[in-house]
Design a protein around this motif. Sequence first.
Motif, mmCIF file in Angstrom:
data_model
loop_
_atom_site.group_PDB
_atom_site.id
_atom_site.type_symbol
_atom_site.label_atom_id
_atom_site.label_comp_id
_atom_site.label_asym_id
_atom_site.label_seq_id
_atom_site.Cartn_x
_atom_site.Cartn_y
_atom_site.Cartn_z
ATOM 1 N N VAL A 305 0.827 -1.205 0.000
ATOM 2 C CA VAL A 305 0.000 0.000 0.000
ATOM 3 C C VAL A 305 0.862 1.256 0.000
ATOM 4 C CG1 VAL A 305 -1.614 1.342 1.411
ATOM 5 C CG2 VAL A 305 -2.013 -1.094 1.032
ATOM 6 N N HIS A 306 1.940 1.259 0.777
ATOM 7 C CA HIS A 306 2.829 2.426 0.807
ATOM 8 C C HIS A 306 3.381 2.728 -0.581
ATOM 9 C CE1 HIS A 306 5.923 5.225 2.210
ATOM 10 N NE2 HIS A 306 6.753 4.570 1.426
ATOM 11 N N ARG A 307 3.870 1.688 -1.242
ATOM 12 C CA ARG A 307 4.443 1.876 -2.585
ATOM 13 C C ARG A 307 3.369 2.324 -3.571
ATOM 14 N NH1 ARG A 307 8.675 -1.077 -4.827
ATOM 15 N NH2 ARG A 307 9.450 -1.187 -2.695
ATOM 16 N N LEU A 308 2.175 1.742 -3.454
ATOM 17 C CA LEU A 308 1.089 2.106 -4.356
ATOM 18 C C LEU A 308 0.709 3.571 -4.186
ATOM 19 C CD1 LEU A 308 -1.205 1.490 -6.349
ATOM 20 C CD2 LEU A 308 -2.524 0.576 -4.415
ATOM 21 N N ALA A 309 0.518 4.006 -2.954
ATOM 22 C CA ALA A 309 0.129 5.402 -2.705
ATOM 23 C C ALA A 309 1.211 6.360 -3.178
ATOM 24 C CB ALA A 309 -0.160 5.608 -1.226
ATOM 25 N N ARG A 310 2.469 6.003 -2.940
ATOM 26 C CA ARG A 310 3.570 6.866 -3.362
ATOM 27 C C ARG A 310 3.599 7.017 -4.882
ATOM 28 N NH1 ARG A 310 9.679 5.322 -1.823
ATOM 29 N NH2 ARG A 310 9.501 4.094 -3.734
ATOM 30 N N HIS A 311 3.378 5.922 -5.590
ATOM 31 C CA HIS A 311 3.394 5.989 -7.051
ATOM 32 C C HIS A 311 2.169 6.736 -7.589
ATOM 33 C CE1 HIS A 311 6.880 4.071 -8.796
ATOM 34 N NE2 HIS A 311 6.858 3.154 -7.844
ATOM 35 N N ILE A 312 1.009 6.521 -6.990
ATOM 36 C CA ILE A 312 -0.176 7.262 -7.437
ATOM 37 C C ILE A 312 0.050 8.752 -7.266
ATOM 38 C CG2 ILE A 312 -2.599 7.775 -6.898
ATOM 39 C CD1 ILE A 312 -2.959 4.795 -6.259
ATOM 40 N N GLY A 313 0.589 9.153 -6.111
ATOM 41 C CA GLY A 313 0.884 10.567 -5.898
ATOM 42 C C GLY A 313 1.870 11.109 -6.914
ATOM 43 N N GLY A 314 2.901 10.334 -7.219
ATOM 44 C CA GLY A 314 3.876 10.768 -8.207
ATOM 45 C C GLY A 314 3.285 10.879 -9.603
ATOM 46 N N LEU A 315 2.457 9.897 -9.982
ATOM 47 C CA LEU A 315 1.838 9.929 -11.309
ATOM 48 C C LEU A 315 0.882 11.109 -11.446
ATOM 49 C CD1 LEU A 315 1.133 6.117 -11.790
ATOM 50 C CD2 LEU A 315 2.755 7.489 -13.106
ATOM 51 N N ALA A 316 0.234 11.492 -10.349
ATOM 52 C CA ALA A 316 -0.670 12.641 -10.402
ATOM 53 C C ALA A 316 0.070 13.908 -10.822
ATOM 54 C CB ALA A 316 -1.344 12.839 -9.044
ATOM 55 N N MET A 317 1.360 13.978 -10.514
ATOM 56 C CA MET A 317 2.147 15.146 -10.877
ATOM 57 C C MET A 317 2.492 15.181 -12.375
ATOM 58 S SD MET A 317 2.224 16.725 -8.064
ATOM 59 C CE MET A 317 0.626 15.960 -7.692
ATOM 60 N N SER A 318 2.184 14.104 -13.083
ATOM 61 C CA SER A 318 2.365 14.090 -14.543
ATOM 62 C C SER A 318 1.132 14.599 -15.278
ATOM 63 C CB SER A 318 2.683 12.666 -15.018
ATOM 64 O OG SER A 318 3.931 12.231 -14.531
ATOM 65 N N LEU A 319 0.067 14.963 -14.531
ATOM 66 C CA LEU A 319 -1.197 15.408 -15.111
ATOM 67 C C LEU A 319 -1.393 16.913 -14.932
ATOM 68 C CD1 LEU A 319 -3.404 12.564 -13.596
ATOM 69 C CD2 LEU A 319 -2.541 12.661 -15.940
ATOM 70 N N ARG A 320 -2.230 17.496 -15.796
ATOM 71 C CA ARG A 320 -2.617 18.906 -15.598
ATOM 72 C C ARG A 320 -3.432 19.055 -14.327
ATOM 73 N NH1 ARG A 320 -4.098 18.536 -21.027
ATOM 74 N NH2 ARG A 320 -6.298 18.510 -20.416
ATOM 75 N N ARG A 321 -4.295 18.069 -14.092
ATOM 76 C CA ARG A 321 -5.075 18.004 -12.858
ATOM 77 C C ARG A 321 -5.497 16.556 -12.669
ATOM 78 N NH1 ARG A 321 -8.999 19.602 -16.540
ATOM 79 N NH2 ARG A 321 -10.792 18.183 -16.592
#
Length: 410
Positions: A305-321
Motif C-alpha cells: 500500500v505504501h508503494r502504491l500510494a507513493r506511485h499514485i501521488g507521483g503519477l498525479a504530478m504528470s497530469l494537468r489536474r
Amino acid sequence: MSTETSLILVLNSGSSSLKFAVHETGARTALLSGLAERLGAAQPTITFKEADRKATHALPAATHTAALDAVLAELTRHGWLDRLTAIGHRVVHGGERFAASVVITPQVIADIESCSHLAPLHNPPALLGIRVAIERLPTIPHVAVLDTAFHQTMPPRAYMYALPMWVYRDHGVRRYGFHGTSHRFVAQEAVQMLDLDPADHGLVIAHLGNGSSATAVQDGRSVDTTMGMTPLEGLVMGTRPGDVDPGALIYLMRRTGWTVDEMDAMLNKQCGLLGLSELSNDCRELGNAAAEGHEGANLALDVFVHRLARHIGGLAMSLRRLDAVVFTGGIGENAARIREMTLQRLAPLGIELDAEANRRCVGGTPGLISTGNKPAALVVNTNEEWMIACDTAALARAGAEEQDSLKEIA
C-alpha cells in the motif's frame, strides 16, 4: 451475414497455455471462454466456460495446435464457425514499432519477432499462437493487440532512463509499460462513469493483481506509467519486487555468486508479497492472515500500500489536474481493505473515502467509492478480452471496407 451476428475469437497464447474467448460483435460478455493448460507437458486439458456450464476435457496432444483445434471444434459444435469474422491476438511487447493495434501481415509478424528479445517469455508463444491460428484459418483477418502500444504516447521525459544514450540507441533500453489494453479500457469506462470530457481529463489508474502497474492518463493518452523495460519495475506485486536499488542487486550477486539466471528467477518468482510475507502471494490469504496478527502478512500489505500510494501521488504530478484515482484488476476490484488503506495515505490529494460504497464495490460491482468532492475514487472492472475484440472487429471492418472500395475502383 450481418455484423450484428458476427463473432470475434480472442486468443492469448502463453508458453504452456492458450486462453480464449468468443465475443459477439458489440457484446461485452463472452459467449464462450476458457483455457487450455499444461501444453508441452503431461496430461494437457482444456476448459470451456459458458453461462450455464463449465466442462474440462483432455487434449489429444500437448500442443497449441491441438488446443486451437479443440476450440474450433467447440465453435463448430455450436454452429458458430461460419460466423467467425476475425481473430484478435494479445501480444505483450511491440517495442517502439507499434502505437496501436494492427492487422497481422508477414511484416507485422517480423516486427513482433524483432521485439522478442524484449519479452523472451511472452512474444515467442504469442507468435506461435498467431502462426497456428493463421494456418488453421488463413482466410479471415488476424489482428495483433499489443500491451505496450497504449504507452507509446509517453513523452521522452517519462520513458527515458538516465543512462548513457547509447544504451537506448543501441539496445532499446527505456520504459515501455505494460497492461496497456487494460489501462485503455478502464480509462474509457471511467470517463463515461464520471461524465468527464474525453478530451480534457486526468486519471491515475491502478491495475492491481499478481502483476500490478499504475498509469497516468491525460485526455485518453498514457503520459506516465510504473512498469519499465520489463514488468519488474514499479509497484510491489505478487512475486515481483517492483522498484529496487540496482546497486543492491549487484551487491547481492557479488555476495552470493548467483548467475544472471538465478537472479532473474528470484526477482520474478520469489519477491513481492510472497517474499515479504514468507507466506503467500495471494492478497486474500494475506488479508486473512494479517487479521489474525501474522507479522509477515501485515508487513507485506503495508509495503504494498505504501508503494502504491507513493506511485499514485507521483503519477498525479504528470497530469494537468487529477480528476480520479481508478482501481481495477483482481486486487483493485475486490480488496476493499487495500483500497481503503491506499486512499487514507492519499489524503493530501483531497480524496475522501465513502466507506460504505467501498465495501459494496467487490465481486464484480463497480462504482464510485469516494464522496462528492474531487478528486474522485472509482472501481472499474477491466475487460481486456472485450477491448481486444473491439479492436479486432474495427480493424477487420475497416479492412473489408477498404477492399470493397478497391473493387469499386477496379
